[in-house]
Each structure stands twice: as structure tokens, then as C-alpha cells.
Design an enzyme around this catalytic site. Structure first.
Site, mmCIF file in Angstrom:
data_model
loop_
_atom_site.group_PDB
_atom_site.id
_atom_site.type_symbol
_atom_site.label_atom_id
_atom_site.label_comp_id
_atom_site.label_asym_id
_atom_site.label_seq_id
_atom_site.Cartn_x
_atom_site.Cartn_y
_atom_site.Cartn_z
ATOM 1 N N GLY A 213 0.824 -1.204 0.000
ATOM 2 C CA GLY A 213 0.000 0.000 0.000
ATOM 3 C C GLY A 213 0.852 1.245 0.000
ATOM 4 O O GLY A 213 2.007 1.227 -0.440
ATOM 5 N N THR A 217 0.326 4.835 5.056
ATOM 6 C CA THR A 217 -0.237 3.717 5.821
ATOM 7 C C THR A 217 0.870 2.752 6.219
ATOM 8 O O THR A 217 0.859 2.210 7.338
ATOM 9 C CB THR A 217 -1.303 2.980 4.988
ATOM 10 O OG1 THR A 217 -2.223 3.935 4.464
ATOM 11 C CG2 THR A 217 -2.056 1.982 5.827
ATOM 12 N N GLY A 218 1.828 2.546 5.318
ATOM 13 C CA GLY A 218 2.937 1.633 5.621
ATOM 14 C C GLY A 218 3.675 2.051 6.881
ATOM 15 O O GLY A 218 4.082 1.213 7.689
ATOM 16 N N LYS A 220 2.387 3.636 9.462
ATOM 17 C CA LYS A 220 1.555 3.269 10.630
ATOM 18 C C LYS A 220 1.646 1.758 10.894
ATOM 19 O O LYS A 220 1.730 1.312 12.035
ATOM 20 C CB LYS A 220 0.084 3.614 10.364
ATOM 21 C CG LYS A 220 -0.220 5.082 10.355
ATOM 22 C CD LYS A 220 -1.720 5.280 10.193
ATOM 23 C CE LYS A 220 -2.010 6.652 9.621
ATOM 24 N NZ LYS A 220 -3.295 6.771 8.977
ATOM 25 N N GLU A 235 5.605 -3.360 1.156
ATOM 26 C CA GLU A 235 5.773 -3.055 -0.272
ATOM 27 C C GLU A 235 4.968 -1.793 -0.536
ATOM 28 O O GLU A 235 3.737 -1.808 -0.473
ATOM 29 C CB GLU A 235 5.230 -4.198 -1.139
ATOM 30 C CG GLU A 235 5.889 -5.534 -0.875
ATOM 31 C CD GLU A 235 7.303 -5.631 -1.451
ATOM 32 O OE1 GLU A 235 7.642 -4.799 -2.319
ATOM 33 O OE2 GLU A 235 8.051 -6.522 -1.018
ATOM 34 N N CYS A 269 1.990 -0.072 -9.012
ATOM 35 C CA CYS A 269 3.090 0.483 -8.222
ATOM 36 C C CYS A 269 4.326 0.714 -9.064
ATOM 37 O O CYS A 269 5.059 1.666 -8.860
ATOM 38 C CB CYS A 269 3.408 -0.425 -7.045
ATOM 39 S SG CYS A 269 3.725 -2.123 -7.535
HETATM 40 P P1 NAP Z 1 -3.330 2.300 1.355
HETATM 41 O O1 NAP Z 1 -4.330 3.386 1.435
HETATM 42 O O2 NAP Z 1 -2.042 2.456 2.068
HETATM 43 O O3 NAP Z 1 -4.087 0.977 1.835
HETATM 44 C C1 NAP Z 1 -3.443 -0.298 1.792
HETATM 45 C C2 NAP Z 1 -4.182 -1.236 2.734
HETATM 46 O O4 NAP Z 1 -3.978 -0.806 4.080
HETATM 47 C C3 NAP Z 1 -5.689 -1.257 2.534
HETATM 48 O O5 NAP Z 1 -6.183 -2.559 2.757
HETATM 49 C C4 NAP Z 1 -6.151 -0.320 3.616
HETATM 50 O O6 NAP Z 1 -7.487 -0.516 3.989
HETATM 51 C C5 NAP Z 1 -5.224 -0.696 4.733
HETATM 52 N N1 NAP Z 1 -5.115 0.289 5.806
HETATM 53 C C6 NAP Z 1 -5.457 1.608 5.790
HETATM 54 N N2 NAP Z 1 -5.147 2.182 6.971
HETATM 55 C C7 NAP Z 1 -4.613 1.211 7.756
HETATM 56 C C8 NAP Z 1 -4.082 1.182 9.069
HETATM 57 N N3 NAP Z 1 -4.029 2.284 9.831
HETATM 58 N N4 NAP Z 1 -3.602 0.005 9.548
HETATM 59 C C9 NAP Z 1 -3.610 -1.108 8.791
HETATM 60 N N5 NAP Z 1 -4.092 -1.145 7.521
HETATM 61 C C10 NAP Z 1 -4.582 0.006 7.014
HETATM 62 O O7 NAP Z 1 -2.937 1.979 -0.157
HETATM 63 P P2 NAP Z 1 -3.893 1.931 -1.395
HETATM 64 O O8 NAP Z 1 -4.285 3.338 -1.723
HETATM 65 O O9 NAP Z 1 -4.936 0.908 -1.177
HETATM 66 O O10 NAP Z 1 -2.926 1.370 -2.530
HETATM 67 C C11 NAP Z 1 -2.183 2.153 -3.402
HETATM 68 C C12 NAP Z 1 -0.744 2.215 -2.952
HETATM 69 O O11 NAP Z 1 -0.203 0.887 -2.909
HETATM 70 C C13 NAP Z 1 0.143 2.971 -3.913
HETATM 71 O O12 NAP Z 1 1.026 3.764 -3.192
HETATM 72 C C14 NAP Z 1 0.894 1.874 -4.641
HETATM 73 O O13 NAP Z 1 2.129 2.258 -5.168
HETATM 74 C C15 NAP Z 1 1.059 0.874 -3.548
HETATM 75 N N6 NAP Z 1 1.347 -0.440 -4.111
HETATM 76 C C16 NAP Z 1 2.602 -0.981 -3.919
HETATM 77 C C17 NAP Z 1 2.921 -2.202 -4.491
HETATM 78 C C18 NAP Z 1 4.280 -2.815 -4.326
HETATM 79 O O14 NAP Z 1 4.457 -3.999 -4.610
HETATM 80 N N7 NAP Z 1 5.281 -2.071 -3.884
HETATM 81 C C19 NAP Z 1 1.972 -2.886 -5.246
HETATM 82 C C20 NAP Z 1 0.723 -2.299 -5.423
HETATM 83 C C21 NAP Z 1 0.421 -1.081 -4.831
HETATM 84 P P3 NAP Z 1 -8.646 0.373 3.308
HETATM 85 O O15 NAP Z 1 -8.318 0.544 1.865
HETATM 86 O O16 NAP Z 1 -9.818 -0.482 3.513
HETATM 87 O O17 NAP Z 1 -8.638 1.664 4.044
#
Ligand code: NAP
Length: 479
Positions: A213, A217-218, A220, A235, A269
Site C-alpha cells: 500500500g 499507511t505503511g 503506521k 511493499e 506500483c
Molecule cells: P493504502 O491506502 O495504504 O491501503 C493499503 C491497505 O492498508 C488497505 O487494505 C487499507 O485498507 C489498509 N489500511 C489503511 N489504513 C490502515 C491502518 N491504519 N492500519 C492497517 N491497515 C490500514 O494503499 P492503497 O491506496 O490501497 O494502494 C495504493 C498504494 O499501494 C500505492 O502507493 C501503490 O504504489 C502501492 N502499491 C505498492 C505495491 C508494491 O508492490 N510495492 C503494489 C501495489 C500497490 P482500506 O483501503 O480499507 O482503508
């Protein structure tokens, strides 16, 4: 039984309507689920590897049988038709691929021999699966990223609980049916739906955590895992650079850059998010990129046609628009495309190319996550490398040069975990083959790819036997 007010609405990215609901488990129910998984993991982890593999292969068959239903659900989750229907088959390939490679990888990791320090001591390693792994996954690639880490973890002998994003959770229902088809697996794998609060609660229950993500969030998640002293594999986002040299085949370069910028509406990503082109070929490259960009069509109104689907997460459209506004306000030029447009309740954006950009602009420094390709000119190879490495991120990168050797020479100096040579955005190719670490804010905790992608789910133990006679044994303990 959860009350109606506990339900969370889910937006349809094509219509803009909330047409689906999820019900997060209460903290008590989440704890019970984790206890059930823990209890079942004891037998699962003790099974011979060949038996776990046989169960996983039955799961692959079940996913294949339900592929249409999973693809249909994910197509609503993401707004993308073709890719969503390919994903179940990618997951099946992933299961079969790990099942094939796991025995040799595990075999090679089992060390035995004689101590180089105490010759009387022999040793043998034991791999003990982490009992309960938590997986928290994002919305941009729902089924694939919910299972990418879970598959090798299950093969290793862990139980796994997955919390996908609340933005794109429809795929869970049909996937859970495939899990239920394989009772031995259903005992050790569970999907739970919920938002960030459920994610936080999950961290309190598990023995290790895989998170995919955003950086915010990472951070936290990392703190919560550190508080519990459990391993966290993070990641996170990227701002992948592509370098195009003076000697590059510009048709090849424009094709690679465009595909890796706009694929999945740029919501990947390892999308290419900034391009550095030698000044001698800058204009010709931009011309080709614009020509190719203008050939792409929005996937609207028919989801089965066109190239660029809606933004899956509605707030992403506003972020991408803000990056374009910021760039234009600071002197960037719009070569094609433009800001997002609303069609039938969804938010879409045409393939957009920006020139005359600088590192003072958000579009060159922050993750954009949209179909936008900013192009900047460079004069020397040193300058190109310095610009590419001038980033808070370091997920992947690309170099398109005259030949592979020239591209490799530059690629070796880029601070990114996976560098595509003569192409861009091909990181997934090495999933089970080569390891890669993220640089800077893009990740933490060891490679999710290659042998470590599986072996990180074991706690490594060493069993040591001292073969010395009692008189010699005493020597070991002397001051
Ligand atoms: P995000 O907002 O950080 O959410 C990721 C996950 O964390 C979701 O399931 C989210 O739940 C959960 N979450 C939110 N707040 C949390 C907390 N305080 N404690 C624990 N979990 C929590 O990311 P996203 O917007 O879904 O995804 C896009 C991001 O992912 C981009 O930055 C992208 O680059 C990255 N990404 C990285 C990779 C890699 O391999 N490096 C691959 C794909 C994507 P909710 O959505 O239900 O709030």
C-alpha cells in the site's frame, strides 16, 4: 450478527454508485477467527510439503473453475474488464509455479554440516513456519495482491488471514467459494473485509505482516508491528524513472514507456512515472509518444473496449488532477491528454504527456498513480542518473538505450530494486526467480520475490550436536 450500521458502502468505479456493502468482523470475531486459524495451522505446518502442495494445486483448480465469477467481481471492483479476467489465471499460474519451485528452494535452504568454529559440533537447520501471517492489500490489483504473499506463505506451512482494501472487496465472495471447495485450505486461509481499523486490529493478532500500500499507511503499519516486535514486510509506492538515451530505438522506447505509464490507468506500483530523455532525441521521442498516446481510447461506455478504464479509487482522480495543475502552473506544457473527465459517474483520464517539467513539480516527485507521462530532457549520462536517483522512492526503473550493454551500464547505477533494460514495467517477470529490495520509501523487510519470497515465511532454527567426549566438552566452557 453485525448491525446494519456496521456495514461499509463500496463505490462502483464506473457508475459512481454505492452498490455493494461489506461488514467488518467485530474485534471479538476477528480474534476468534485468528484462534481457529492458529489451531488449524499446527497440523497444516506439520504436513509433509508434498501434501500441502497437493492441497494448493486443488485450490488452483478451484480458482480455474470459478475464474469467470472472480473476474466479473474484480471487473466491478476496478472498472477494468480484460485485466480483471486475466488475474484469476495469473493467480493460478502463481500457485502452480510456487508449487513447482518450492521443493528445490526449501531443499537448498536446509543446511547441515560441521561447525567451522568447533569441529566437534555438527549442525542441521530446521525451517519452522511462522504460525499466523496477516496480509493487508491495496485496491489497485485486488485479487493478485491479496494472494501474492499468501500463496508462498501457505506452501511454507503458515496460516494466513487476508484483509483486502475496502475500496475493491467484491472479489472476496467468489474467491472464498474457491477456498471452501478445498476444506483443508479453508481451515488455514481466511479473507476478512473491512477498512483501516480492521487492518490495525489484524496486526494485533498475527505473528508477521505483509503489507502492500501507500507510504503513509505503511509507516503506521510498521510502527504497530514494531510495537509488537513482529516482522513487517512492506511493499509501498514508487515514482519509477525511465531513461531513454540518444542511441535508443525511439519507437521501442515510446512503446515501452507508454505501456508502462498507462497500463491499468497508471494505477500500478511500478508504473513509469517520469522519463528522462537525451536532449538530442527529446523532441522526436515526445512526438512518437504523443502519436501513440493519441491512438489510445477510453474504455467507455463499453468496459470490453478501449484501453484506459476509470480510476478505481475516486479520490485518485483528484490527486492526479492536482499534479497536472501544479505542473502547468509552474511552466510545464501539456503535449496531449489532460485532466480527468466524468463519464457516466466514473472518472477517466486520457493518456497524458507533459513536457518542460522540473523536480520542483509534484508530478516529478510524488506518486501520481494515473496515466500521466512527464518527460524531461537531460544532457549527460551523469545528469540522467542523478535525476533518476533524485527521489524519495526506489521501487523499479527502466533504461532504453542503443543496446542491452549500454542499458545495463546505466541500470547498474540506478537506486531501484528492479531495473528493466530495453523495456519498462516488467518487474513481475522475476516473481519466483530473482530477489530484489526496494530502495528508500518504496519498501522494507526483504525481497518478496525470488527464493526469499518463500523462505521469509520460515523461522530458521539450527539444531546442534556436540560429538566431543566429555573431557573435550569441558574445554568449550572454559574461561
Ligand atoms: P493504502 O491506502 O495504504 O491501503 C493499503 C491497505 O492498508 C488497505 O487494505 C487499507 O485498507 C489498509 N489500511 C489503511 N489504513 C490502515 C491502518 N491504519 N492500519 C492497517 N491497515 C490500514 O494503499 P492503497 O491506496 O490501497 O494502494 C495504493 C498504494 O499501494 C500505492 O502507493 C501503490 O504504489 C502501492 N502499491 C505498492 C505495491 C508494491 O508492490 N510495492 C503494489 C501495489 C500497490 P482500506 O483501503 O480499507 O482503508
Amino acid at each position: 450478527m453485525a448491525a446494519a450500521e456496521d456495514r461499509l458502502p463500496v463505490r462502483n468505479p464506473r457508475t459512481g454508485d454505492n452498490d455493494y456493502w461489506i461488514t467488518p468482523p467485530s474485534p471479538k470475531r476477528l480474534h476468534e477467527i485468528c484462534q481457529e486459524l492458529r489451531a488449524a495451522q499446527v497440523a497444516w505446518g506439520a504436513r509433509p510439503l508434498a501434501e500441502r502442495i497437493a492441497v494448493m494445486l486443488r485450490w488452483a483448480d478451484a480458482i480455474e473453475r470459478h475464474a469467470q465469477a472472480i473476474g466479473d467481481a474484480e471487473a466491478i471492483d476496478t472498472g477494468r474488464w480484460k485485466l480483471s479476467h486475466q488475474v484469476p489465471h495469473m493467480v493460478v499460474d502463481g500457485i502452480r509455479g510456487w508449487c513447482k519451485s518450492a521443493p528445490a528452494l526449501i531443499d537448498r535452504a536446509l543446511l547441515s554440516g560441521t561447525s567451522t568454529i568447533y569441529p566437534n559440533v555438527s549442525f542441521q537447520s530446521q525451517l519452522k513456519p511462522i504460525p499466523l501471517l496477516g496480509v493487508i492489500s491495496p485496491w489497485n490489483h485486488p485479487f493478485l495482491l491479496a494472494t501474492l504473499d499468501a500463496i508462498p506463505a501457505l506452501i511454507a506451512g503458515c496460516a494466513v488471514v487476508v484483509k483486502p482494501s475496502e475500496i475493491a472487496p467484491r472479489f472476496v465472495e467468489p474467491v472464498q467459494r474457491t477456498v471452501d471447495d478445498v476444506p483443508e485450505l479453508a481451515a488455514v486461509l481466511r479473507f476478512i473485509t473491512g477498512d483501516g481499523r480492521t487492518g490495525q486490529a489484524l496486526i494485533e493478532e498475527v505473528d508477521a505482516l505483509c503489507f502492500t500500500g501507500s507510504v503513509g499507511t505503511g509507516r503506521k503499519v510498521a510502527v504497530a508491528c514494531a510495537n509488537r516486535f513482529i516482522p513487517a514486510f512492506l511493499e509501498m509506492g514508487g515514482k519509477d524513472a525511465a531513461v531513454v538515451t540518444a542511441t535508443a530505438d525511439l519507437d521501442r522506447a515510446a512503446t515501452a514507456v507508454l505501456r508502462s505509464s498507462v497500463f491499468a490507468t497508471g494505477q500500478i506500483c511500478f508504473s513509469t512515472e517520469r522519463v528522462y530523455v537525451h536532449e538530442s532525441v527529446h523532441d522526436a521521442f515526445v512526438q512518437k509518444l504523443v502519436e501513440k498516446s493519441n491512438q489510445l481510447e477510453l474504455s467507455y461506455p463499453d468496459p470490453r473496449r478501449g484501453h484506459i478504464g476509470p480510476f478505481t479509487f475516486v479520490r485518485q482522480a483528484a490527486i492526479v488532477d492536482a499534479h497536472i495543475d501544479d505542473a502547468l502552473a509552474q511552466g510545464a506544457r501539456l503535449a496531449c491528454g489532460g485532466k480527468s473527465e466524468q463519464l457516466g459517474g466514473g472518472h477517466y483520464m486520457r493518456a497524458t504527456v507533459l513536457t518542460e517539467v522540473t523536480h520542483a513539480m509534484k508530478v516529478m516527485t510524488e506518486e501520481t498513480f494515473g496515466p500521466v507521462t512527464p518527460v524531461m530532457r537531460y544532457r549527460t549520462e551523469e545528469e540522467a542518473i542523478a535525476l533518476a536517483n533524485d527521489s524519495d522512492y526506489g521501487l523499479s526503473a527502466a533504461v532504453i538505450a542503443g543496446d542491452v550493454e549500454e542499458a545495463r551500464r546505466i541500470g547498474e547505477r540506478l537506486d531501484a530494486g528492479a531495473v528493466a533494460l530495453q523495456d519498462a514495467g516488467i518487474t513481475i517477470a522475476i516473481l519466483r526467480d530473482a530477489e530484489k529490495n526496494s530502495f528508500n520509501l518504496s519498501g522494507m523487510g526483504g525481497s518478496r520475490m525470488g527464493p526469499n519470497g518463500l523462505l521469509r515465511f520460515y523461522r530458521k532454527k539450527a539444531l546442534m550436536a556436540n560429538h566431543a567426549a566429555p573431557a573435550d566438552m569441558l574445554a568449550l566452557g572454559e574461561a
